[in-house]
Design a protein around this motif. Structure first.
Motif, PDB file in Angstrom:
ATOM      1  N   VAL A   1      -6.144   3.677  17.264  1.00 56.40           N
ATOM      2  CA  VAL A   1      -6.120   4.558  18.564  1.00 56.40           C
ATOM      3  C   VAL A   1      -4.539   5.150  18.735  1.00 56.40           C
ATOM      4  O   VAL A   1      -4.381   6.247  19.304  1.00 56.40           O
ATOM      5  CB  VAL A   1      -6.601   3.753  19.842  1.00 56.40           C
ATOM      6  N   GLY A   2      -3.638   4.366  18.598  1.00 53.67           N
ATOM      7  CA  GLY A   2      -2.270   4.531  18.795  1.00 53.67           C
ATOM      8  C   GLY A   2      -2.037   5.747  17.646  1.00 53.67           C
ATOM      9  O   GLY A   2      -1.201   6.730  18.285  1.00 53.67           O
ATOM     10  N   LEU A   3      -2.528   5.702  16.558  1.00 55.97           N
ATOM     11  CA  LEU A   3      -2.129   7.032  15.444  1.00 55.97           C
ATOM     12  C   LEU A   3      -2.739   8.345  15.935  1.00 55.97           C
ATOM     13  O   LEU A   3      -2.395   9.042  15.902  1.00 55.97           O
ATOM     14  CB  LEU A   3      -2.568   6.482  14.276  1.00 55.97           C
ATOM     15  N   VAL A   4      -4.089   8.126  16.466  1.00 53.13           N
ATOM     16  CA  VAL A   4      -4.864   9.066  17.019  1.00 53.13           C
ATOM     17  C   VAL A   4      -3.977   9.736  18.293  1.00 53.13           C
ATOM     18  O   VAL A   4      -4.271  11.051  18.517  1.00 53.13           O
ATOM     19  CB  VAL A   4      -6.277   8.862  17.349  1.00 53.13           C
ATOM     20  N   LEU A   5      -3.583   8.984  18.942  1.00 52.03           N
ATOM     21  CA  LEU A   5      -2.885   9.319  20.308  1.00 52.03           C
ATOM     22  C   LEU A   5      -1.642  10.196  19.684  1.00 52.03           C
ATOM     23  O   LEU A   5      -1.327  11.168  20.497  1.00 52.03           O
ATOM     24  CB  LEU A   5      -2.618   8.246  21.378  1.00 52.03           C
ATOM     25  N   VAL A   6      -0.952   9.597  19.034  1.00 54.59           N
ATOM     26  CA  VAL A   6       0.495  10.109  18.457  1.00 54.59           C
ATOM     27  C   VAL A   6       0.069  11.407  17.802  1.00 54.59           C
ATOM     28  O   VAL A   6       0.903  12.624  17.822  1.00 54.59           O
ATOM     29  CB  VAL A   6       1.285   9.147  17.602  1.00 54.59           C
ATOM     30  N   GLY A   7      -1.221  11.477  16.805  1.00 52.94           N
ATOM     31  CA  GLY A   7      -1.385  12.887  16.274  1.00 52.94           C
ATOM     32  C   GLY A   7      -1.846  13.871  17.479  1.00 52.94           C
ATOM     33  O   GLY A   7      -1.348  14.933  17.071  1.00 52.94           O
ATOM     34  N   ALA A   8      -2.640  13.406  18.373  1.00 51.60           N
ATOM     35  CA  ALA A   8      -3.076  14.403  19.671  1.00 51.60           C
ATOM     36  C   ALA A   8      -1.815  14.855  20.192  1.00 51.60           C
ATOM     37  O   ALA A   8      -1.756  16.437  20.239  1.00 51.60           O
ATOM     38  CB  ALA A   8      -3.986  13.763  20.283  1.00 51.60           C
ATOM     39  N   VAL A   9      -0.818  14.114  20.427  1.00 56.33           N
ATOM     40  CA  VAL A   9       0.220  14.482  20.982  1.00 56.33           C
ATOM     41  C   VAL A   9       1.051  15.632  20.265  1.00 56.33           C
ATOM     42  O   VAL A   9       1.757  16.539  20.762  1.00 56.33           O
ATOM     43  CB  VAL A   9       1.145  13.339  21.810  1.00 56.33           C
ATOM     44  N   THR A  10       1.186  15.136  18.927  1.00 54.67           N
ATOM     45  CA  THR A  10       1.938  16.194  18.017  1.00 54.67           C
ATOM     46  C   THR A  10       1.434  17.401  18.038  1.00 54.67           C
ATOM     47  O   THR A  10       2.086  18.375  17.874  1.00 54.67           O
ATOM     48  CB  THR A  10       2.001  15.526  16.782  1.00 54.67           C
ATOM     49  N   VAL A  11       0.069  17.389  17.783  1.00 50.79           N
ATOM     50  CA  VAL A  11      -0.799  18.913  17.668  1.00 50.79           C
ATOM     51  C   VAL A  11      -0.435  19.508  19.121  1.00 50.79           C
ATOM     52  O   VAL A  11      -0.253  20.582  18.976  1.00 50.79           O
ATOM     53  CB  VAL A  11      -2.091  18.498  17.443  1.00 50.79           C
ATOM     54  N   LEU A  12      -0.630  18.876  20.353  1.00 51.19           N
ATOM     55  CA  LEU A  12      -0.349  19.621  21.333  1.00 51.19           C
ATOM     56  C   LEU A  12       1.043  20.171  21.473  1.00 51.19           C
ATOM     57  O   LEU A  12       1.376  21.300  21.828  1.00 51.19           O
ATOM     58  CB  LEU A  12      -0.479  18.592  22.751  1.00 51.19           C
ATOM     59  N   ASN A  13       2.197  19.389  20.944  1.00 46.76           N
ATOM     60  CA  ASN A  13       3.718  19.548  21.217  1.00 46.76           C
ATOM     61  C   ASN A  13       3.607  21.049  20.145  1.00 46.76           C
ATOM     62  O   ASN A  13       4.409  21.822  20.515  1.00 46.76           O
ATOM     63  CB  ASN A  13       4.378  18.623  20.475  1.00 46.76           C
ATOM     64  N   LEU A  14       2.929  20.789  19.086  1.00 49.53           N
ATOM     65  CA  LEU A  14       2.963  22.037  18.004  1.00 49.53           C
ATOM     66  C   LEU A  14       2.674  23.181  18.818  1.00 49.53           C
ATOM     67  O   LEU A  14       3.167  24.339  18.652  1.00 49.53           O
ATOM     68  CB  LEU A  14       2.455  21.839  16.820  1.00 49.53           C
ATOM     69  N   MET A  15       1.485  23.325  19.278  1.00 54.60           N
ATOM     70  CA  MET A  15       0.773  24.211  19.987  1.00 54.60           C
ATOM     71  C   MET A  15       1.627  24.797  21.073  1.00 54.60           C
ATOM     72  O   MET A  15       1.784  26.009  21.213  1.00 54.60           O
ATOM     73  CB  MET A  15      -0.704  23.910  20.476  1.00 54.60           C
ATOM     74  N   LEU A  16       2.219  24.020  21.954  1.00 52.11           N
ATOM     75  CA  LEU A  16       3.190  24.556  23.035  1.00 52.11           C
ATOM     76  C   LEU A  16       4.427  25.125  22.378  1.00 52.11           C
ATOM     77  O   LEU A  16       4.700  25.927  22.858  1.00 52.11           O
ATOM     78  CB  LEU A  16       3.572  23.351  23.924  1.00 52.11           C
ATOM     79  N   THR A  17       4.941  24.643  21.332  1.00 53.17           N
ATOM     80  CA  THR A  17       5.982  25.259  20.819  1.00 53.17           C
ATOM     81  C   THR A  17       5.902  26.567  20.052  1.00 53.17           C
ATOM     82  O   THR A  17       6.520  27.495  20.299  1.00 53.17           O
ATOM     83  CB  THR A  17       6.642  24.047  19.551  1.00 53.17           C
ATOM     84  N   LEU A  18       4.683  26.626  19.517  1.00 53.19           N
ATOM     85  CA  LEU A  18       4.187  27.957  18.923  1.00 53.19           C
ATOM     86  C   LEU A  18       4.036  28.964  19.968  1.00 53.19           C
ATOM     87  O   LEU A  18       4.537  30.123  20.118  1.00 53.19           O
ATOM     88  CB  LEU A  18       2.919  27.794  18.051  1.00 53.19           C
TER      89      LEU A  18
END
Length: 179
Positions: free
Chosen positions: A6-23
């Motif tokens: 669950v922690g890895l999935v949450l970190v992955g989701a936050v990373t994807v969200l951060n990448l989308m916002l950065t783009l």
């Protein structure tokens, strides 16, 4: 083990969200930069290319009458400036080089300065032997007649009085002239 997944999935989701916002931010900054770099000349100011210059009569700062008829018979340039325009000061400084490169004399170059009469006369002082200068109030008859929406605007005509160039900007004509 489940909490690690669950922690890895949450970190992955936050990373994807951060990448989308950065783009999204990068895309917005690029659009903003391209809008900022868009040439000032993109502003629609002056008569339409191919149209005949409108008829006018005015009085120069020297007290002499001037009309569109005096501009016909050879290439001419009309430059519209404003006393409350900082770019217009640069444009005044570019006019001697413009005259040199085009071979135009004072009879072929008409400069219309709109704004406070006293400020306009100070702005016109360096142009005394370089151009024919007319001073008018902001939104005056010549600026209105020539559809001036931004200053400085340069309008070039051929010997028949047909507009060959009309563009707003500090020195767009200089940039397009041969060396």
């Amino acid at each position: 083990m489940i909490s690690l997944t669950v922690g890895l999935v949450l970190v992955g989701a936050v990373t994807v969200l951060n990448l989308m916002l950065t783009l999204a931010v990068i895309r917005r900054l690029r659009r903003h930069e391209s809008e900022r770099r868009q040439p000032f000349g993109a502003i629609d100011s002056g008569p339409e290319t191919g149209s005949v210059i409108p008829g006018f009569t005015a009085v120069t700062v020297a007290g002499e009458p001037v009309s569109e008829g005096l501009l016909k018979g050879r290439q001419a340039a009309l430059t519209f400036l404003s006393t409350d325009c900082s770019a217009c000061t640069t444009a005044v400084g570019d006019l001697p080089e413009f005259a040199r490169r085009t071979g135009m004399d004072a009879a072929q170059m008409l400069v219309v300065i709109a704004g406070d009469a006293e400020d306009a006369r100070r702005m016109a002082a360096p142009l005394a032997d370089l151009a024919t200068v007319v001073v008018e109030e902001t939104g005056g008859p010549l600026s209105t007649l020539y559809s001036i929406r931004a200053t400085p605007t340069t309008v070039m005509t051929d010997p028949d009085g047909t507009v060959t160039y009309a563009q707003a900007g500090t020195h767009p004509v200089l940039e397009g002239l041969p060396a």
